[in-house]
Scaffold this motif. Structure first.
Motif, PDB file in Angstrom:
ATOM      1  N   GLU A  17       0.826  -1.213   0.000  1.00 50.80           N
ATOM      2  CA  GLU A  17       0.000   0.000   0.000  1.00 50.80           C
ATOM      3  C   GLU A  17       0.859   1.262   0.000  1.00 50.80           C
ATOM      4  O   GLU A  17       0.576   2.218  -0.717  1.00 50.80           O
ATOM      5  CB  GLU A  17      -0.925   0.014   1.212  1.00 50.80           C
ATOM      6  CG  GLU A  17      -2.061  -0.968   1.135  1.00 50.80           C
ATOM      7  CD  GLU A  17      -3.018  -0.786   2.294  1.00 50.80           C
ATOM      8  OE1 GLU A  17      -3.569   0.332   2.432  1.00 50.80           O
ATOM      9  OE2 GLU A  17      -3.200  -1.749   3.055  1.00 50.80           O
ATOM     10  N   ILE A  18       1.894   1.253   0.817  1.00 51.26           N
ATOM     11  CA  ILE A  18       2.776   2.423   0.897  1.00 51.26           C
ATOM     12  C   ILE A  18       3.487   2.640  -0.431  1.00 51.26           C
ATOM     13  O   ILE A  18       3.584   3.776  -0.913  1.00 51.26           O
ATOM     14  CB  ILE A  18       3.786   2.265   2.049  1.00 51.26           C
ATOM     15  CG1 ILE A  18       3.056   2.278   3.394  1.00 51.26           C
ATOM     16  CG2 ILE A  18       4.855   3.359   1.990  1.00 51.26           C
ATOM     17  CD1 ILE A  18       3.924   1.844   4.561  1.00 51.26           C
ATOM     18  N   ALA A  19       3.975   1.584  -1.039  1.00 50.29           N
ATOM     19  CA  ALA A  19       4.670   1.703  -2.327  1.00 50.29           C
ATOM     20  C   ALA A  19       3.747   2.298  -3.385  1.00 50.29           C
ATOM     21  O   ALA A  19       4.173   3.149  -4.178  1.00 50.29           O
ATOM     22  CB  ALA A  19       5.195   0.343  -2.769  1.00 50.29           C
ATOM     23  N   ALA A  20       2.501   1.888  -3.390  1.00 50.97           N
ATOM     24  CA  ALA A  20       1.539   2.452  -4.353  1.00 50.97           C
ATOM     25  C   ALA A  20       1.341   3.940  -4.104  1.00 50.97           C
ATOM     26  O   ALA A  20       1.296   4.737  -5.054  1.00 50.97           O
ATOM     27  CB  ALA A  20       0.212   1.705  -4.264  1.00 50.97           C
ATOM     28  N   GLN A  21       1.241   4.344  -2.830  1.00 47.02           N
ATOM     29  CA  GLN A  21       1.103   5.755  -2.501  1.00 47.02           C
ATOM     30  C   GLN A  21       2.331   6.535  -2.977  1.00 47.02           C
ATOM     31  O   GLN A  21       2.206   7.608  -3.575  1.00 47.02           O
ATOM     32  CB  GLN A  21       0.925   5.961  -1.002  1.00 47.02           C
ATOM     33  CG  GLN A  21       0.861   7.441  -0.601  1.00 47.02           C
ATOM     34  CD  GLN A  21       0.968   7.663   0.894  1.00 47.02           C
ATOM     35  OE1 GLN A  21       1.606   6.895   1.614  1.00 47.02           O
ATOM     36  NE2 GLN A  21       0.337   8.710   1.377  1.00 47.02           N
ATOM     37  N   LEU A  22       3.509   5.999  -2.719  1.00 46.92           N
ATOM     38  CA  LEU A  22       4.744   6.685  -3.105  1.00 46.92           C
ATOM     39  C   LEU A  22       4.823   6.858  -4.617  1.00 46.92           C
ATOM     40  O   LEU A  22       5.165   7.946  -5.106  1.00 46.92           O
ATOM     41  CB  LEU A  22       5.959   5.912  -2.599  1.00 46.92           C
ATOM     42  CG  LEU A  22       6.125   5.830  -1.078  1.00 46.92           C
ATOM     43  CD1 LEU A  22       7.260   4.894  -0.723  1.00 46.92           C
ATOM     44  CD2 LEU A  22       6.321   7.203  -0.477  1.00 46.92           C
TER      45      LEU A  22
END
Length: 159
Positions: A17-22
């Motif tokens: 999820e964090i990677a997608a946000q980044l």
């Protein structure tokens, strides 16, 4: 910004999820794994990512494991890497503004994705304070690191 990411099996879902946000914010994510929820050994993924940060191959790093502390212990053994476990946005802000951290460690078993995404946002957008008091303190930590941690050349594996 180039951001290294690494996780163990407990942090896989949150890291995704964090990677997608980044990526959505225009950052480049360099993913050191793991790439699924199968059990793994955290040092196998955090150590190479921390080395990339130490060598300047990435600008910052985000590590996600069960509670965050394992990643922080590993990352803080690598020269020029300054990692903090943050479980709320206030701590994320202070870790950057007061301590100039370069690696953020999160606990996938501790915080939910909405809170984690806010912590990441705050950590990424907070700059270190530059007044003399904070610069002096950070410089002391950097000097301790230089004296005791050494260089970023991998040594022999402990047996």
């Amino acid at each position: 910004m180039r951001i290294a990411m690494a996780n163990d099996h407990a942090g896989f879902a949150l890291k995704t999820e964090i990677a997608a946000q980044l990526r959505g914010l225009g950052h480049e994510v360099v993913d050191f794994g793991t790439h699924d929820e199968n059990a793994c050994d955290l040092p196998d993924v955090v150590y190479p990512a921390a080395l990339a940060l130490s060598r300047g191959e990435v600008d910052r790093a985000i590590f996600v494991d069960g509670v965050g502390y394992g990643s922080a212990m590993i990352a803080n053994k690598v020269p020029r890497v300054f990692a903090a476990v943050c479980q709320d946005p206030f701590c994320a802000e202070l870790s950057r503004s007061h301590s100039a951290t370069t690696a953020l460690c999160l606990g996938g078993k501790i915080i939910g994705s909405a809170l984690a995404l806010e912590i990441v946002r705050v950590w990424l957008t907070t700059e270190p304070l530059t007044d003399e008091k904070y610069r002096r303190r950070v410089d002391k930590v950097v000097a301790i690191d230089a004296r005791h941690v050494g260089d970023a050349t991998p040594g022999p594996t402990a047996v």
